[in-house]
Design a protein around this motif. Structure first.
Motif, PDB file in Angstrom:
ATOM      1  N   ALA A 138       0.837  -1.197   0.000  1.00 55.33           N
ATOM      2  CA  ALA A 138       0.000   0.000   0.000  1.00 55.33           C
ATOM      3  C   ALA A 138       0.874   1.250   0.000  1.00 55.33           C
ATOM      4  CB  ALA A 138      -0.919   0.013   1.218  1.00 55.33           C
ATOM      5  N   THR A 208      -1.920  -1.004  -4.030  1.00 53.63           N
ATOM      6  CA  THR A 208      -3.022  -0.071  -3.880  1.00 53.63           C
ATOM      7  C   THR A 208      -2.509   1.257  -3.363  1.00 53.63           C
ATOM      8  OG1 THR A 208      -5.238   0.201  -2.937  1.00 53.63           O
ATOM      9  CG2 THR A 208      -3.574  -0.748  -1.508  1.00 53.63           C
ATOM     10  N   ILE A 220      -9.635   3.527  -1.055  1.00 53.71           N
ATOM     11  CA  ILE A 220      -8.722   3.055  -2.090  1.00 53.71           C
ATOM     12  C   ILE A 220      -8.842   3.963  -3.304  1.00 53.71           C
ATOM     13  CG2 ILE A 220      -8.118   1.142  -3.605  1.00 53.71           C
ATOM     14  CD1 ILE A 220      -7.601   0.665  -0.618  1.00 53.71           C
ATOM     15  N   THR A 222      -9.154   5.124  -6.903  1.00 51.84           N
ATOM     16  CA  THR A 222      -9.680   4.501  -8.117  1.00 51.84           C
ATOM     17  C   THR A 222      -8.878   4.966  -9.331  1.00 51.84           C
ATOM     18  OG1 THR A 222     -11.291   6.278  -8.390  1.00 51.84           O
ATOM     19  CG2 THR A 222     -12.000   4.339  -7.152  1.00 51.84           C
ATOM     20  N   LEU A 232      -4.446  -5.989  -9.033  1.00 50.31           N
ATOM     21  CA  LEU A 232      -5.551  -5.268  -8.409  1.00 50.31           C
ATOM     22  C   LEU A 232      -5.880  -5.891  -7.050  1.00 50.31           C
ATOM     23  CD1 LEU A 232      -7.998  -4.795 -11.411  1.00 50.31           C
ATOM     24  CD2 LEU A 232      -6.737  -2.979 -10.230  1.00 50.31           C
ATOM     25  N   LEU A 233      -6.162  -5.050  -6.072  1.00 48.20           N
ATOM     26  CA  LEU A 233      -6.494  -5.542  -4.738  1.00 48.20           C
ATOM     27  C   LEU A 233      -7.744  -6.415  -4.761  1.00 48.20           C
ATOM     28  CD1 LEU A 233      -6.053  -5.596  -1.682  1.00 48.20           C
ATOM     29  CD2 LEU A 233      -7.326  -3.443  -1.531  1.00 48.20           C
ATOM     30  N   ARG A 234      -8.707  -6.070  -5.575  1.00 49.69           N
ATOM     31  CA  ARG A 234      -9.965  -6.820  -5.547  1.00 49.69           C
ATOM     32  C   ARG A 234      -9.810  -8.261  -6.032  1.00 49.69           C
ATOM     33  NH1 ARG A 234     -11.829  -3.463 -10.140  1.00 49.69           N
ATOM     34  NH2 ARG A 234     -11.788  -4.733 -12.025  1.00 49.69           N
TER      35      ARG A 234
END
Length: 300
Positions: A138, A208, A220, A222, A232-234
């Protein structure tokens, strides 16, 4: 620990990075998510999340007194290593590990972070080639406009002053070049699928940027990484679960009683609003691994 709160503390902490107080909440967030969403037993996870499982019916309850901090020391091929978040299965040893790292400023030192990431991953995979390794990084999304220092009121603590090397987002709204290069390099460290693949790659990597100011602190950012990014974190946790199931569940059916992941009953006390054993608030960034009202103690 909720995702927004964990990243808010990371993004706004004034503590020295040596204390790790800015990153510890992210450790707790990952550990809790591995239980609620991942279906791993709380006592398999280090740091131990604040949950208990009723041995009679397998229902999950929220219990802050059960939480235990710390990191697990893993025997690597080159040296021992303290891992931020680890899952250990009885009789099998460590099966999943997540390194949580962050940068709040001094982004010029990112090359050292890359060398550390490659070395740690290689070290662990040499001894445990089947271990599913994740790397979550992060950034505090410092903006260029923040270079101008503001005077704090008398008696107040001085506000953060940003140097050019502390900036993550330029005046045009795009990440600065050093962040883009770091993204590209991390993208090359992810995607390990089989135990015979390159031991220097992680099974899953996420990058992120986190909003550091005002009412959006902890959100977060975008738009970066882009939708076609590999990190990607998702997608981070879903990839960890997939690799874990492939190696420890589907490929080893005789071990399913030990390795398969729990499916929690939606009627568990942890998820019951108003129950003394319920969570202060349900997570909003992901869905717990529910089986419905009749699903207590079921497995994948």
């Amino acid at each position: 620990m909720d995702e927004r709160e964990a990243f808010r503390i990371f993004a706004t902490s004034e503590d020295a990075t040596q204390t790790q107080r800015h990153i510890k909440p992210i450790h707790w967030y990952v550990a809790c998510r591995l239980v609620l969403e991942g279906g791993f037993m709380p006592d398999e996870v280090t740091p131990r999340p604040p949950f208990t499982v009723d041995p009679r019916d397998g229902r999950l309850a929220y219990d802050p007194s059960a939480a235990r901090g710390g990191e697990r020391t893993i025997l690597g091929g080159l040296k021992t290593k303290d891992i931020d978040v680890t899952i250990l299965k009885p009789g099998l040893g460590p099966v999943l590990a997540v390194s949580c790292k962050g940068a709040i400023k001094a982004f010029r030192n990112l090359t050292n972070r890359l060398e550390e990431a490659v070395g740690d991953c290689t070290n662990i995979h040499i001894t445990y080639p089947a271990l599913v390794a994740g790397y979550l990084f992060a950034f505090r999304a410092n903006r260029e406009a923040g270079i101008v220092a503001e005077e704090a009121p008398a008696g107040a603590s001085p506000r953060r002053q940003l140097a050019a090397n502390d900036i993550a987002i330029g005046r045009g709204g795009d990440p600065v070049e050093v962040i883009m290069r770091f993204h590209h390099a991390l993208s090359e460290l992810t995607g390990r699928r089989g135990i015979r693949d390159d031991v220097s790659r992680y099974e899953s990597v996420a990058l992120t940027l986190v909003e550091p100011e005002g009412g959006r602190a902890g959100e977060i950012l975008t738009g970066f990484p882009r939708e076609d990014s590999r990190i990607l974190l998702r997608n981070f946790f879903a990839t960890l679960y997939l690799r874990y199931d492939e190696r420890f569940v589907y490929a080893a059916p005789d071990l399913k009683q030990v390795t398969r992941r729990r499916i929690w009953a939606e009627g568990s006390p942890a998820f019951a609003v108003g129950d003394p054993a319920g969570l202060p608030h349900l997570p909003t960034s992901y869905e717990p691994r529910f089986a419905g009202a009749q699903g207590a103690g079921l497995y994948l």
